[in-house]
Design an enzyme around this catalytic site. Sequence first.
Site, PDB file in Angstrom:
ATOM      1  N   TYR A 221       0.886  -1.208  -0.116  1.00  0.00           N
ATOM      2  CA  TYR A 221      -0.001   0.172  -0.074  1.00  0.00           C
ATOM      3  C   TYR A 221       0.971   1.444  -0.023  1.00  0.00           C
ATOM      4  CZ  TYR A 221      -3.388   3.347   1.490  1.00  0.00           C
ATOM      5  OH  TYR A 221      -4.305   4.493   1.478  1.00  0.00           O
ATOM      6  N   LYS A 225       1.347   4.271  -2.872  1.00  0.00           N
ATOM      7  CA  LYS A 225       1.132   5.988  -2.589  1.00  0.00           C
ATOM      8  C   LYS A 225       2.612   6.561  -2.827  1.00  0.00           C
ATOM      9  CE  LYS A 225      -3.191   5.650  -1.437  1.00  0.00           C
ATOM     10  NZ  LYS A 225      -4.180   6.251  -2.208  1.00  0.00           N
TER      11      LYS A 225
END
Length: 319
Positions: A221, A225
């Site tokens: 994750y 980002k």
Amino acid sequence: MAERSAPNRSWKRYLPFRLGQGTPPFSIDQIPDLTGKVAIVTGANTGLGYETMLALASRGAHVFLACRSEKRALNAIKTATAEIKSRYAKGAVDTSSSSSSSSSSPPTPILEFLELDLKDIRKTYQAAQEFLKRDLPLHILVNNSGRMFASFQLSNDGIEAMFAINYLGHYVFTMTLLDRIKASQPSRIVNVSSMAHRITPLGGINFETLNQDDIVYGFPYGRSKLAIVLFTKALARRLAGEQVYVNTLHPGYVQTSIGQSTVTKNARLYKRMAASVGAWIIRKVGLSPGEGALTQLYLATSPEVEEKDLRGSNDEDKE
């Protein structure tokens, strides 16, 4: 490998407000009249995306809800239309300021569904092409949609799912629309990232391990980002001579459905526990979606972005 980038801390300005210690530095009432403006918000059927769509439409923008599910998008359109009319009827929307529409009557929101499946590159490209066929300008693009999985998944193209959805899909969508955005300038591109971009191995993104299953929880994750932050800064540099303002942000710890997608039965036990603890903390102290959306609404609409020539930045750069 891609190197790390400086984190965004603008969300910290909203925490005192969440704790009842003042007012936020930006509010929906400060959004100028957007009549004649066209916007696309990805993931606009829920959470931050819904609140962003709602605010833009309430100021007169023609907003496309770029979502995977037509049913959910149409339900969101129905709810938003009723909510906007209700807010005007109750006087909850300030129409007296110079930044607001001159009419105090409830507007008829211009909201449309645009089918977008970020997990499939071909379908993502097709979604952008469908918009281009409308021959409309595009003044505001908010790349808001994001997913978080505790278990390893692949996209339809065989790419780790979070990297594919959170970054790669938005990259393809944005670049396909870029010429139209440039033709519509002054215009904005807002990429929603996260301070989780700091949760990556030293050295940044290693594409050799992109599809590795046993990577540390949180790294995939965070990696997606980080890619968004790096993309934002690179695109802003390339558009330095244009009136296209590209920025990224961390909205804060927000009570959205993104955390609900992390806990799956086939995830390792420690990943399920970490996801559950994180979701519990956000429920207790997290911002509401309306509060969390203020930062991206600022970057999407505030005249200060052009006045201060904010490009490729997050608010930490100004602190």
